[in-house]
Design an enzyme around this catalytic site. Structure first.
Site, mmCIF file in Angstrom:
data_model
loop_
_atom_site.group_PDB
_atom_site.id
_atom_site.type_symbol
_atom_site.label_atom_id
_atom_site.label_comp_id
_atom_site.label_asym_id
_atom_site.label_seq_id
_atom_site.Cartn_x
_atom_site.Cartn_y
_atom_site.Cartn_z
ATOM 1 N N ARG A 187 -0.015 7.650 -2.594
ATOM 2 C CA ARG A 187 0.427 8.710 -1.678
ATOM 3 C C ARG A 187 1.885 9.084 -1.934
ATOM 4 O O ARG A 187 2.249 10.252 -1.945
ATOM 5 C CB ARG A 187 0.279 8.237 -0.217
ATOM 6 C CG ARG A 187 -1.070 8.584 0.377
ATOM 7 C CD ARG A 187 -1.302 7.800 1.644
ATOM 8 N NE ARG A 187 -1.651 6.414 1.362
ATOM 9 C CZ ARG A 187 -1.768 5.471 2.302
ATOM 10 N NH1 ARG A 187 -1.536 5.759 3.561
ATOM 11 N NH2 ARG A 187 -2.116 4.257 1.967
ATOM 12 N N ASN A 216 -10.292 -2.848 -6.741
ATOM 13 C CA ASN A 216 -9.467 -1.942 -7.563
ATOM 14 C C ASN A 216 -10.047 -1.690 -8.955
ATOM 15 O O ASN A 216 -9.688 -0.717 -9.619
ATOM 16 C CB ASN A 216 -8.031 -2.464 -7.697
ATOM 17 C CG ASN A 216 -7.210 -2.325 -6.434
ATOM 18 O OD1 ASN A 216 -6.242 -3.041 -6.235
ATOM 19 N ND2 ASN A 216 -7.585 -1.389 -5.556
ATOM 20 N N ARG A 247 -5.521 -2.442 8.492
ATOM 21 C CA ARG A 247 -6.666 -3.289 8.128
ATOM 22 C C ARG A 247 -6.254 -4.326 7.081
ATOM 23 O O ARG A 247 -5.223 -4.190 6.439
ATOM 24 C CB ARG A 247 -7.838 -2.444 7.619
ATOM 25 C CG ARG A 247 -7.474 -1.458 6.553
ATOM 26 C CD ARG A 247 -8.685 -0.658 6.056
ATOM 27 N NE ARG A 247 -8.241 0.308 5.081
ATOM 28 C CZ ARG A 247 -7.950 1.568 5.354
ATOM 29 N NH1 ARG A 247 -8.108 2.034 6.577
ATOM 30 N NH2 ARG A 247 -7.504 2.379 4.417
ATOM 31 N N SER A 261 -6.874 -5.803 -6.328
ATOM 32 C CA SER A 261 -8.036 -6.387 -5.641
ATOM 33 C C SER A 261 -9.288 -6.301 -6.521
ATOM 34 O O SER A 261 -9.311 -5.535 -7.489
ATOM 35 C CB SER A 261 -8.280 -5.642 -4.324
ATOM 36 O OG SER A 261 -8.823 -4.363 -4.589
ATOM 37 N N ARG A 308 -11.376 1.821 -9.623
ATOM 38 C CA ARG A 308 -10.490 2.989 -9.776
ATOM 39 C C ARG A 308 -10.684 3.594 -11.171
ATOM 40 O O ARG A 308 -11.222 2.922 -12.065
ATOM 41 C CB ARG A 308 -9.032 2.561 -9.596
ATOM 42 C CG ARG A 308 -8.754 2.166 -8.170
ATOM 43 C CD ARG A 308 -7.291 2.026 -7.895
ATOM 44 N NE ARG A 308 -7.123 1.800 -6.465
ATOM 45 C CZ ARG A 308 -6.022 2.012 -5.782
ATOM 46 N NH1 ARG A 308 -4.948 2.453 -6.388
ATOM 47 N NH2 ARG A 308 -5.969 1.791 -4.485
ATOM 48 N N ARG A 355 -0.355 9.594 -9.713
ATOM 49 C CA ARG A 355 -0.402 8.376 -8.891
ATOM 50 C C ARG A 355 0.300 7.176 -9.534
ATOM 51 O O ARG A 355 0.963 6.396 -8.858
ATOM 52 C CB ARG A 355 -1.864 7.990 -8.647
ATOM 53 C CG ARG A 355 -2.626 8.894 -7.708
ATOM 54 C CD ARG A 355 -4.097 8.445 -7.641
ATOM 55 N NE ARG A 355 -4.201 7.021 -7.343
ATOM 56 C CZ ARG A 355 -4.066 6.494 -6.119
ATOM 57 N NH1 ARG A 355 -3.851 7.277 -5.088
ATOM 58 N NH2 ARG A 355 -4.178 5.198 -5.942
ATOM 59 N N SER A 379 -8.250 -5.286 4.413
ATOM 60 C CA SER A 379 -8.729 -4.939 3.069
ATOM 61 C C SER A 379 -9.081 -6.164 2.214
ATOM 62 O O SER A 379 -8.685 -6.259 1.052
ATOM 63 C CB SER A 379 -7.703 -4.069 2.339
ATOM 64 O OG SER A 379 -7.509 -2.871 3.047
ATOM 65 N N ASP A 415 0.829 -1.210 0.000
ATOM 66 C CA ASP A 415 0.000 0.000 0.000
ATOM 67 C C ASP A 415 0.866 1.263 0.000
ATOM 68 O O ASP A 415 2.016 1.237 0.442
ATOM 69 C CB ASP A 415 -0.894 -0.021 1.251
ATOM 70 C CG ASP A 415 -2.046 0.967 1.139
ATOM 71 O OD1 ASP A 415 -2.353 1.433 0.020
ATOM 72 O OD2 ASP A 415 -2.640 1.285 2.189
ATOM 73 N N GLY A 416 0.281 2.355 -0.497
ATOM 74 C CA GLY A 416 0.941 3.657 -0.389
ATOM 75 C C GLY A 416 1.598 4.157 -1.669
ATOM 76 O O GLY A 416 2.281 5.183 -1.642
ATOM 77 N N ASN A 417 1.371 3.463 -2.777
ATOM 78 C CA ASN A 417 1.977 3.920 -4.041
ATOM 79 C C ASN A 417 1.460 5.294 -4.442
ATOM 80 O O ASN A 417 2.219 6.179 -4.825
ATOM 81 C CB ASN A 417 1.640 2.948 -5.180
ATOM 82 C CG ASN A 417 2.310 1.607 -5.022
ATOM 83 O OD1 ASN A 417 3.168 1.435 -4.173
ATOM 84 N ND2 ASN A 417 1.912 0.647 -5.842
HETATM 85 C C1 FPP Z 1 -1.834 0.158 -3.464
HETATM 86 O O1 FPP Z 1 -1.368 1.484 -3.442
HETATM 87 C C2 FPP Z 1 -1.223 -0.567 -4.580
HETATM 88 C C3 FPP Z 1 -1.902 -1.103 -5.635
HETATM 89 C C4 FPP Z 1 -3.365 -1.022 -5.761
HETATM 90 C C5 FPP Z 1 -1.225 -1.779 -6.748
HETATM 91 C C6 FPP Z 1 0.047 -2.450 -6.430
HETATM 92 C C7 FPP Z 1 0.847 -2.540 -7.666
HETATM 93 C C8 FPP Z 1 2.178 -2.503 -7.754
HETATM 94 C C9 FPP Z 1 3.059 -2.482 -6.601
HETATM 95 C C10 FPP Z 1 2.869 -2.462 -9.072
HETATM 96 C C11 FPP Z 1 2.522 -3.560 -10.010
HETATM 97 C C12 FPP Z 1 2.573 -4.896 -9.396
HETATM 98 C C13 FPP Z 1 3.279 -5.930 -9.894
HETATM 99 C C14 FPP Z 1 3.208 -7.248 -9.225
HETATM 100 C C15 FPP Z 1 4.125 -5.795 -11.068
HETATM 101 P P1 FPP Z 1 -2.423 2.657 -3.569
HETATM 102 O O2 FPP Z 1 -2.458 3.078 -4.993
HETATM 103 O O3 FPP Z 1 -3.751 2.243 -3.013
HETATM 104 O O4 FPP Z 1 -1.765 3.759 -2.676
HETATM 105 P P2 FPP Z 1 -2.522 4.889 -1.826
HETATM 106 O O5 FPP Z 1 -3.274 4.185 -0.731
HETATM 107 O O6 FPP Z 1 -1.413 5.719 -1.335
HETATM 108 O O7 FPP Z 1 -3.438 5.597 -2.769
#
Ligand code: FPP
Length: 250
Positions: free
Chosen positions: A23, A67, A193, A64, A70, A32, A195, A19-21
């Site tokens: 942000r 997701n 959590r 998920s 989104r 994002r 999720s 999580d946290g990409n």
């Molecule tokens: C949650 O961060 C992350 C995701 C929904 C996607 C995860 C994907 C990757 C790490 C890259 C691709 C994966 C692979 C296996 C190649 P968020 O976007 O919900 O962050 P936020 O809560 O800060 O908005």
């Protein structure tokens, strides 16, 4: 499972909510999706490190069922990133003896992604090291609903007697019944959590929440999670005297 670099046993199966990409990117004034791109580096580093340390299975929550809601541009970007990842990382997976497996409603993924996943699963099938499981279009509740649907069909066809159902019967209908339950669940970016992740399988997993966002979660952060796991005393519902800590259990 013991490794000379760690005083205590390591988990056999590690699951991660990455999580946290978003942000991470927003805080840096970037779109994002740049956070997801940066997150791929962490996927590579964490996978390679887990394989090096002899971890048996690593399950990553990559996309998920929720997701899909989104913005379509972000969903498309994530699907493309996944394809690129599978192509670019095949050599690294092979070098590290990693086998790829996927869980989730894979039929809902774009056909090109499905075929790339199948191809990578095929190519890595005979590797004997760690299993990397990607949870894609995955939801814990959907997994249980899918299991129930398959179970109902077997009851209707007379293949199973519902009066003999126990926990192991249900497990057999989950997406990947052979993989043992996670011992450790790591969630990055500080949220506390689950999720909708591995709801059945996480019953006795040790929880580790890191405040670090996924794009910055690298080897040192992973080691911290492992050290924390090593210090836990797992009770499995028993009284402390009878309980086995990770040491005894490994
Ligand atoms: C949650 O961060 C992350 C995701 C929904 C996607 C995860 C994907 C990757 C790490 C890259 C691709 C994966 C692979 C296996 C190649 P968020 O976007 O919900 O962050 P936020 O809560 O800060 O908005």
């Amino acid at each position: 499972m013991q490794h000379p670099e760690f005083p205590d046993p390591l988990p056999e199966h590690v699951a991660i909510i990455m999580d946290g990409n978003g942000r991470w990117a927003t805080e840096r004034g970037m779109p994002r999706v740049r956070g997801h791109v940066a997150g791929v580096q962490s996927v590579r580093e964490v996978t390679t490190e887990c394989a090096r340390l002899g971890i048996g299975s690593l399950t990553l929550y990559a996309f998920s069922v929720e997701n899909w809601k989104r913005p379509s541009t972000e969903v498309r970007y994530l699907m493309r990133l996944l394809r690129v990842f599978l192509r670019r990382e095949l050599a690294t997976l092979m070098e590290n003896g990693v086998r790829l497996r996927c869980i989730g409603r894979l039929q809902d993924l774009p056909a090109v992604v499905q075929s790339e996943l199948q191809r990578t699963e095929e190519r890595t099938r005979s590797n004997t090291g760690m299993v990397l499981r990607l949870a894609l279009s995955y939801g814990g509740r959907s997994e249980i609903a899918d299991a129930l649907k398959a179970f109902g069909a077997d009851v209707q066809a007379g293949r199973i007697d519902p009066s003999r159902v126990d926990e192991e019967t249900l497990r057999a209908y989950l997406y990947d019944p052979e993989t043992p339950d996670p011992d450790l669940i790591i969630r990055t970016a500080g949220e506390m959590r689950l999720s909708n992740f591995l709801l059945w399988q996480l019953s006795y997993a040790e929880l580790f929440v890191s405040s670090i966002g996924w794009p910055e979660f690298k080897r040192a952060a992973l080691h911290e999670a492992f050290r924390s796991f090593g210090s836990r005393h797992r009770k499995f519902g028993m009284v402390p005297e009878k309980a086995s800590g990770p040491k005894e259990r490994a």
